[in-house]
Design an enzyme around this catalytic site. Sequence first.
Site, PDB file in Angstrom:
ATOM      1  N   ASP A 189      32.100  36.992  50.565  1.00 22.70           N
ATOM      2  CA  ASP A 189      33.407  37.261  49.889  1.00 22.70           C
ATOM      3  C   ASP A 189      32.915  37.044  48.386  1.00 22.70           C
ATOM      4  OD1 ASP A 189      36.141  36.786  49.137  1.00 22.70           O
ATOM      5  OD2 ASP A 189      36.223  36.560  51.506  1.00 22.70           O
ATOM      6  N   HIS A 223      39.676  34.220  46.090  1.00 24.86           N
ATOM      7  CA  HIS A 223      39.632  34.746  47.543  1.00 24.86           C
ATOM      8  C   HIS A 223      38.771  34.382  48.482  1.00 24.86           C
ATOM      9  CE1 HIS A 223      39.182  38.255  50.608  1.00 24.86           C
ATOM     10  NE2 HIS A 223      40.223  38.546  50.279  1.00 24.86           N
ATOM     11  N   SER A 394      42.645  39.621  55.387  1.00 31.75           N
ATOM     12  CA  SER A 394      41.835  38.598  54.769  1.00 31.75           C
ATOM     13  C   SER A 394      42.007  37.343  55.236  1.00 31.75           C
ATOM     14  CB  SER A 394      41.735  38.845  53.385  1.00 31.75           C
ATOM     15  OG  SER A 394      41.307  39.754  52.743  1.00 31.75           O
TER      16      SER A 394
END
Length: 447
Positions: A189, A223, A394
């Site tokens: 990620d 994220h 996600s």
Amino acid sequence: MRLPVPVLCAVTASLLLSACGGGGSSTPAPAPPDAGPICTQAAAPAPVQVQSTPVAALGAPDWSAPRVPGRVLLLGSDTLAAQSVTTLTGVVTQTVTDGVRLAFTPAGTDDRAFAVRLEQAGLRAQPDFLYAPLANPNDPGVPGNAGVPIAGAGTFTQSYLTRVRAPQAWTFLQGCGKTPVAAKTAILDSKVEAGHPDLTGRVAGSASFLSPNSGGSDTSTGHGTASAGLVGAATNNGRGVAGVTWSGPLLAVEVLGAAGGSTSDLARGLNESVRQGAKVINMSLGLAGDPGDAVLAQALTDAARSAVLVAAAGNTAGDGVYYPASHPDVIAVGAVAQNDGQLACYSARPSAARPRALNIVAPGGAGNCAGATNAAQMLILAPGGGYALGAGTSFAAPLVSGVAALMRAANPDLSAAETKARLLGSVNRAAGQPLLDANAAVRAATR
């Protein structure tokens, strides 16, 4: 896709206790009637045969798909014929993995034309495709954007843990004399904020594979931190939120920068995850369609021999399942919103052009779907040691990865293929979708 309201206020201890169901002790919530420990591990089951897609069977690469300009990837570059070597004279190259090299396009030459010239010399060439994180960045509440102020936001609970029956799985493991713990899980990620108070002691290793074209580390959206927290936020520490796994090592592998991540970044990240012994690899990232990425396809096939691969399916409902979730060795995770029997409005799903089915679904937040409320979003970690609300596939994928990690720790004898089969064989279809069921999955792992 993170939803309209970043909550950067502190989350009280009561949030953790309700999520873990635990009052002031370390004992999880009371289990339902079916939670009596069985805990036996039968003789090793017959091996599960994994059908991999040969790289040669992939279609031609799609040069119109997002890619890193100024370079191409060469396959089979460790066995170059004399003509191929001559063609590469003066070309700058760089090793990516065994048999794969980056070749930098000579100045004044088009990448596609360069690839054609290489192919005429007997080389296999493809773009260095550009992948992107799958939290929808269009909503103002995404950390790093303007945000949506909430007067008196209040406290939000992790309702998704109850929906996937995580507290029952924890109770079952403790009843078997096992601490809820994860096998090593790699988070492919953006940069993970290892110093976040709710990740203290959880990030056991890190690596970065950002190319110069990746735009540098993405430190604003959080994220990667959110993905890591859903798998492994420190649990029962009286702070913030609880991860699906109470304890166990996380491997933070940075493959997404501010401009995304390339094929070569992802391939290196996968190889490093396997090298460091990851048993589960979470990929909350993707590219719409199937670009014909032979390099990444091979890296995924290789990694799937030892690790359970989990990927977010995508955040657009009409484009089919994104890649790499659509790869046959990867578990494709879709998202449900408030209703466990209905895909979230944004969740990718099979289309006429791309019929690859979802393998499993998990809560991913309501996003901007009809009837969405703040309480229906996902409570996630945010940059700077904070917390936020968000939504997207996600955030569904890490829940699946966390359960797979619990399974592999509860029964280390399970292979990656066996873990995948038992996980997908234990889904809860009561509402009509193959919903993640942590309790059933962990029980299946120990039988």
